[in-house]
Scaffold this active site. Structure first.
Site, mmCIF file in Angstrom:
data_model
loop_
_atom_site.group_PDB
_atom_site.id
_atom_site.type_symbol
_atom_site.label_atom_id
_atom_site.label_comp_id
_atom_site.label_asym_id
_atom_site.label_seq_id
_atom_site.Cartn_x
_atom_site.Cartn_y
_atom_site.Cartn_z
ATOM 1 N N CYS A 1 0.803 -1.221 0.000
ATOM 2 C CA CYS A 1 0.000 0.000 0.000
ATOM 3 C C CYS A 1 0.839 1.275 0.000
ATOM 4 O O CYS A 1 0.286 2.374 0.085
ATOM 5 C CB CYS A 1 -1.009 0.007 1.148
ATOM 6 S SG CYS A 1 -0.404 -0.594 2.710
ATOM 7 N N HIS B 1 -9.362 3.700 0.060
ATOM 8 C CA HIS B 1 -7.953 3.287 0.075
ATOM 9 C C HIS B 1 -7.706 2.258 -1.036
ATOM 10 O O HIS B 1 -7.679 1.053 -0.779
ATOM 11 C CB HIS B 1 -7.631 2.701 1.452
ATOM 12 C CG HIS B 1 -6.194 2.329 1.666
ATOM 13 N ND1 HIS B 1 -5.175 2.657 0.788
ATOM 14 C CD2 HIS B 1 -5.594 1.629 2.675
ATOM 15 C CE1 HIS B 1 -4.030 2.184 1.249
ATOM 16 N NE2 HIS B 1 -4.257 1.552 2.384
#
Length: 393
Positions: free
Chosen positions: A96, A345
Site C-alpha cells: 500500500c 484506500h
C-alpha cells in the site's frame, strides 16, 4: 536555496474519483482506471512532449507489467497522443506504499538524467483482482487452495493482517476507541466539506459513472460507538475507523527543473524521499522512522510543513504518527480535505493520491514558493514510505 537543474519536479497531477470495491468502479479493470489518468495528467501540459517512461504501483492486479498495458491501452484510445507503443513501462509493488514508491523511483531516474518526462503513480482495482491459489504438489489429488493476499512476512513471523496489526499498535501506543472514532468522523466531515466546495474538481478525471468519491458520509458518533471490533476480539479498530477496500488510480508527471523552467509551469520539487522498515507486527508505525529520518536528512521539522498527507489506512495508525511527530490530532495541515478513511484506500494508488492532494493543496491553491508538503504511507510487512516536496514557481 535554488534547485539543481536536474531536480525532479511534479508538474501535473490527476486522480480518479475513488470507488468502494464492488460498487462504483466495479466493472472497470486496473487498466481501465489507469489509462485515462495517465492521459489526463499529460493533457495538463503543452502538447508535443515526449514520454520517456511510465512507473505505476499496484498490489493485487492481474500480474505482469500493468504499466506497459496501461500505456498501450491509452495509445489505442488516442492514437495521435503522446502515449505510444514506443513508451515503456514498469510496475512496482511495495504494497500500500506502491503509488508513492513509484513516484520516488521515477524521480530518481529523472534526477539521474535517464529521462526528461516520466509518468508515475498507482492503480488498484480490488473489484476485478483475480483469485489467487496455491498449486498442490505435482501428482497430488488435492485441489488448489485459494488465498486472499500475498504474504507480508515469512510464516515464522506470523504474517499479521493489517487490521489486527492496527489493533496491536493502538494497544501499544495507548490509543483508545473514542479517539480513533473522533478522528474518523473528522476525516469524513472534511471530505464532505471539500466535495461541497468543489476542491477536488481540478484534480479528478471522470472515469466510469462516479461523480464523487463514493465513501465519504456524515458519521454519527453514537453509531460509531456501537460498531463492533472488526479484526480482533475486544479490539478498538472497527469498520468505522478503518479505511474501505477501494478502486482508483492516480498519476503525476515528473520532469527535471530545467524542463519545468522551460515550460513555465509551477510544481512540487522532490526535496527527498525515504523508505524504512520497522517491526512487521506493527506496520502502522512505519511512517514514523521514515519521516523522522527524512526531516533530519533535509534539515526540516514538522513546524516547517504547510501540508501533510498521510495515507489513512486506520485511524489508529494516523494517531500513532501524530503522537510520535507531536502533531495535534485535529491539525488543519493533516489531510485537510479528508483522507483514505473517507475517500477510500485503493492500495496501489493511495500513496500517489497523497501526492495529487499535495499538488492541489499547494500548487493549484497558489501557495507561495518554498511551501513544504509531506506525503507518507505505512506498508504491510513493516515499512514506511515518505516524500518531502517543495513548491516551485
Amino acid at each position: 536555496m535554488s534547485a539543481s537543474p536536474d531536480s525532479p519536479v511534479v508538474v501535473a497531477a490527476r486522480r480518479t474519483w475513488i470507488g468502494t470495491a464492488g460498487h462504483g468502479h466495479a466493472g472497470l479493470s486496473a487498466t481501465d482506471l489507469a489509462a485515462p489518468v495517465l492521459a489526463a495528467a499529460l493533457a495538463d501540459l503543452p502538447r508535443g512532449l515526449d514520454v520517456d517512461d511510465v512507473v505505476l504501483g499496484n498490489c493485487t492486479g492481474p500480474g505482469g507489467n500493468l504499466a506497459r498495458v496501461a500505456v498501450l491501452a491509452a495509445s489505442l484510445r488516442a492514437p495521435d497522443g503522446p502515449l505510444t507503443e514506443h513508451v515503456p513501462g514498469v510496475t512496482v509493488d511495495r504494497q500500500c506504499g506502491s503509488g508513492l514508491a513509484a513516484i520516488l523511483l521515477a524521480a530518481q531516474g529523472v534526477r539521474a538524467g535517464d529521462g526528461d518526462l516520466v509518468l508515475a503513480g498507482g492503480v488498484e482495482s480490488a473489484s476485478t483482482a483475480p483469485l489467487r491459489a496455491h498449486h498442490p504438489p505435482r501428482g497430488s489429488e488435492t485441489l488448489p487452495v485459494l488465498y486472499d493476499r500475498a504474504p507480508f512476512t515469512p510464516p515464522e513471523l506470523g504474517d499479521p493482517d493489517m487490521g489486527a496489526a492496527a489493533d496491536a499498535l493502538a494497544r501499544e501506543r495507548g490509543i483508545g476507541r473514542e479517539r480513533q472514532d473522533a478522528y474518523a468522523a473528522r476525516s469524513h466531515a472534511r471530505a464532505l466539506a471539500a466535495h461541497a466546495a468543489g476542491r477536488f474538481a481540478d484534480e479528478t478525471v471522470p472515469v466510469g459513472t462516479l461523480a464523487s468519491d463514493e465513501r465519504a458520509r456524515r458519521l454519527d458518533p453514537a453509531l460509531l460507538a456501537r460498531l463492533p471490533a472488526a479484526f480482533t476480539p475486544g479490539g478498538s479498530v472497527t469498520a468505522g475507523n478503518a479505511s474501505p477496500i477501494s478502486d482508483g488510480a492516480a498519476a503525476v508527471v515528473i520532469v527535471p527543473e530545467r524542463v519545468r523552467t522551460r515550460l513555465g509551469v509551477p510544481g512540487l520539487r522532490l526535496v527527498g524521499g525515504v523508505t524504512r522498515g520497522c517491526d512487521p507486527h506493527l506496520p502502522g508505525w512505519g511512517p514514523v522512522p521514515a519521516v523522522h529520518e527524512l526531516l533530519a536528512r533535509t534539515g526540516r521539522s514538522t513546524d516547517d510543513l504547510a501540508a501533510i498527507e498521510l495515507v489513512e489506512a486506520f485511524a489508529a495508525q494516523v494517531l500513532a504518527f501524530t503522537g510520535a511527530l507531536s502533531v495535534p490530532d485535529d491539525d488543519a495541515r493533516l489531510c485537510a480535505d479528508g483522507g483514505a478513511l473517507a475517500l477510500g484506500h485503493p492500495w496501489g494508488a493511495s500513496g500517489a493520491v497523497s501526492v495529487v492532494r499535495l499538488f492541489s493543496r499547494l500548487v493549484r491553491s497558489g501557495a507561495p514558493a518554498g511551501s513544504l508538503g509531506l506525503a507518507a504511507a505505512a506498508v504491510g510487512g513493516g515499512l514506511g514510505v515518505a516524500g518531502l516536496f517543495e513548491v516551485v514557481r
